[in-house]
Design a protein around this motif. Structure first.
Motif, short mmCIF file in Angstrom:
data_model
loop_
_atom_site.label_atom_id
_atom_site.label_comp_id
_atom_site.label_asym_id
_atom_site.label_seq_id
_atom_site.Cartn_x
_atom_site.Cartn_y
_atom_site.Cartn_z
N ALA A 32 0.68 -1.18 -0.12
CA ALA A 32 -0.06 -0.48 -0.29
C ALA A 32 1.24 1.54 0.01
O ALA A 32 2.07 1.48 0.89
CB ALA A 32 -1.00 -0.10 1.40
N ARG A 50 -2.72 -9.78 -0.62
CA ARG A 50 -2.49 -10.30 0.76
C ARG A 50 -1.78 -12.08 0.71
O ARG A 50 -2.15 -12.38 0.49
CB ARG A 50 -3.61 -10.11 1.58
N LEU A 56 -5.02 -6.77 -2.00
CA LEU A 56 -4.18 -5.76 -0.91
C LEU A 56 -5.61 -4.27 -0.99
O LEU A 56 -5.38 -4.24 -2.51
CB LEU A 56 -3.62 -5.25 -0.92
N ARG A 57 -6.11 -3.15 -0.06
CA ARG A 57 -6.68 -2.37 -0.30
C ARG A 57 -5.51 -1.37 0.44
O ARG A 57 -5.42 -1.67 1.19
CB ARG A 57 -7.92 -2.94 0.32
N ASP A 59 -6.59 0.81 1.91
CA ASP A 59 -6.88 1.04 3.45
C ASP A 59 -6.38 0.40 4.23
O ASP A 59 -6.87 0.31 5.78
CB ASP A 59 -8.08 2.41 3.46
N ASP A 60 -5.86 -0.67 4.51
CA ASP A 60 -5.01 -2.03 4.93
C ASP A 60 -4.83 -1.59 5.95
O ASP A 60 -3.70 -0.90 5.66
CB ASP A 60 -5.00 -2.85 4.32
N HIS A 192 -7.08 5.24 13.05
CA HIS A 192 -6.71 4.78 11.82
C HIS A 192 -4.87 4.79 11.39
O HIS A 192 -3.89 4.02 10.69
CB HIS A 192 -6.60 5.90 10.41
N ARG A 203 -9.27 -6.03 12.61
CA ARG A 203 -10.25 -6.37 11.32
C ARG A 203 -8.99 -5.69 10.62
O ARG A 203 -8.35 -5.13 9.94
CB ARG A 203 -11.18 -5.81 11.09
N ARG A 204 -9.05 -6.74 8.92
CA ARG A 204 -7.77 -6.89 7.73
C ARG A 204 -6.76 -6.21 8.42
O ARG A 204 -6.24 -6.14 7.56
CB ARG A 204 -8.30 -5.62 7.19
N VAL A 206 -2.47 -6.38 7.49
CA VAL A 206 -2.39 -7.32 6.99
C VAL A 206 -0.49 -8.54 7.82
O VAL A 206 -0.33 -7.48 8.63
CB VAL A 206 -1.76 -6.25 6.18
N SER A 233 -2.83 2.72 8.21
CA SER A 233 -2.68 2.28 7.04
C SER A 233 -1.62 3.29 6.27
O SER A 233 -1.82 3.83 7.34
CB SER A 233 -4.52 3.36 6.60
#
Length: 364
Positions: A32, A50, A56-57, A59-60, A192, A203-204, A206, A233
């Motif tokens: 990211a 991932r 991957l996002r 905002d992960d 964040h 949650r999420r 990595v 993030s």
């Protein structure tokens, strides 16, 4: 200088192409990437996968490992600005249990510039699996004898347990609570950029990709390690850097312009174990990997394959987050150079502002 949206978008695209090459070579699974100028111009994206194969996002959340040190340094410098702390005060004045040969000469700024003389033997949390609580780990760092006289340079993580203790003593709250206020001051959405010491991973988050010491990621997160436990993030980390850029140019940010200049001044010079020279400001290295960013640039990396640059000359912050532990510095240099080349290529990049050059004088 001025960076417009089109120029920043081009820089991010070129950085992403560099990451794609690293993916093809097997160096990373993905990354990211985010950049922020502190003036409303920002960009972020994600490239790759991932460890479970999902995409991957942007905002992960990632574990920042040692980039946390830069964040703790900013928290300490905010105490200095508030008149609650002096960098030239002996650490023992704030932490009376910090006693032993040579410790009376250790000043607060030594903790921030890797010159405290603290022993790496105090770094229990980055060792084998341990069930020690945060308070016990901090106490171990406090009571371990010095390994060398204060003033000698050696990269030192345990010093940041002491800085967290000083923060609590001066402000009346711990580093976890204080980071909530820092994030708010930087305009970062709650949660964040934060310590997340709960039993289960956020949650999420990595997960780590590592061939050794796989236990470290959860071990440092769960104790809110002030040298390695922050979760963020890429966009949130870049926003923190953007606030530093904004402050450096005289606008409202997480620190004042004068403090940013102090942070970006060379406080110590040493050598990494691989022979590379290192120049440290307060809590961050000066320049970092890559050849195409400006001077001064503040930098910190983390063992979890992450890098954070704050280019005060060009007026932009860059975060590159992977989960590939022990990523070679050369890989971060490639992404940084691609980003710098993208800025140069962007037609909206204006002339450099030379007023932010690092001062010539050194700290005592």
């Amino acid at each position: 200088m001025t960076i417009e949206q089109a120029g920043l978008d081009e820089a991010i695209r070129m950085a992403a192409r560099s990451v794609e090459h690293l993916i093809a070579e097997g160096s990373v699974a993905g990354a990211a990437i985010a950049a922020d100028t502190g003036s409303g111009v920002r960009a972020e994206l994600a490239v790759g996968d991932r460890i479970d194969g999902s995409r991957l996002r942007a905002d992960d959340p990632f574990l920042l490992t040692s980039i946390t040190k830069a964040i703790t340094a900013i928290q300490i410098l905010r105490l200095v600005e508030a008149g609650l702390l002096d960098l030239w005060t002996p650490v023992a004045e704030h932490l009376p249990d910090f006693v032993g040969e040579g410790k009376a000469s250790v000043l607060v700024h030594h903790l921030l510039s890797h010159t405290s003389g603290l022993s790496q033997r105090a770094n229990v949390v980055e060792g084998p699996p341990t069930t020690l609580a945060a308070e016990e780990l901090a106490d171990h760092a406090l009571r371990t004898p010095l390994a060398r006289p204060p003033g000698e340079v050696e990269y030192c993580s345990p010093a940041f347990w002491l800085l967290a203790g000083i923060l609590r003593q001066c402000s009346g709250r711990d580093h976890v609570e204080d980071l909530v206020d820092l994030s708010c001051a930087a305009g970062i959405e709650p949660g964040h950029l934060a310590y997340r010491p709960e039993a289960e991973p956020p949650r999420r988050l990595v997960p780590a990709i590592a061939s050794r010491n796989v236990h470290l990621a959860e071990q440092v997160r769960r104790v809110a390690y002030p040298a390695g436990g922050v979760v963020a993030s890429a966009g949130a980390l870049a926003s923190l850097g953007g606030s530093m850029v904004r402050a450096a140019h005289g606008d409202h940010g997480v620190l004042s312009s004068a403090t940013i200049r102090t942070m970006a001044r060379p406080w110590s010079r040493g050598v990494w174990p691989d022979g590379r020279p290192a120049v440290w400001g307060l809590g961050m290295e000066l320049h970092g990997p890559g050849d195409l960013l400006g001077s001064p640039t503040l930098f910190h990396a983390g063992a979890s394959g992450v890098g954070f640059w704050v280019d005060l000359e060009r007026g932009v912050a860059l975060s590159v987050l992977t989960a590939n532990w022990y990523l070679p510095r050369a890989a971060l240099a490639r992404v940084s150079n691609a980003f710098g080349a993208g800025l140069a290529r962007g037609s909206a990049v204006g002339p450099a502002d030379s007023t932010l050059s690092a001062p010539e004088e050194k700290a005592s």
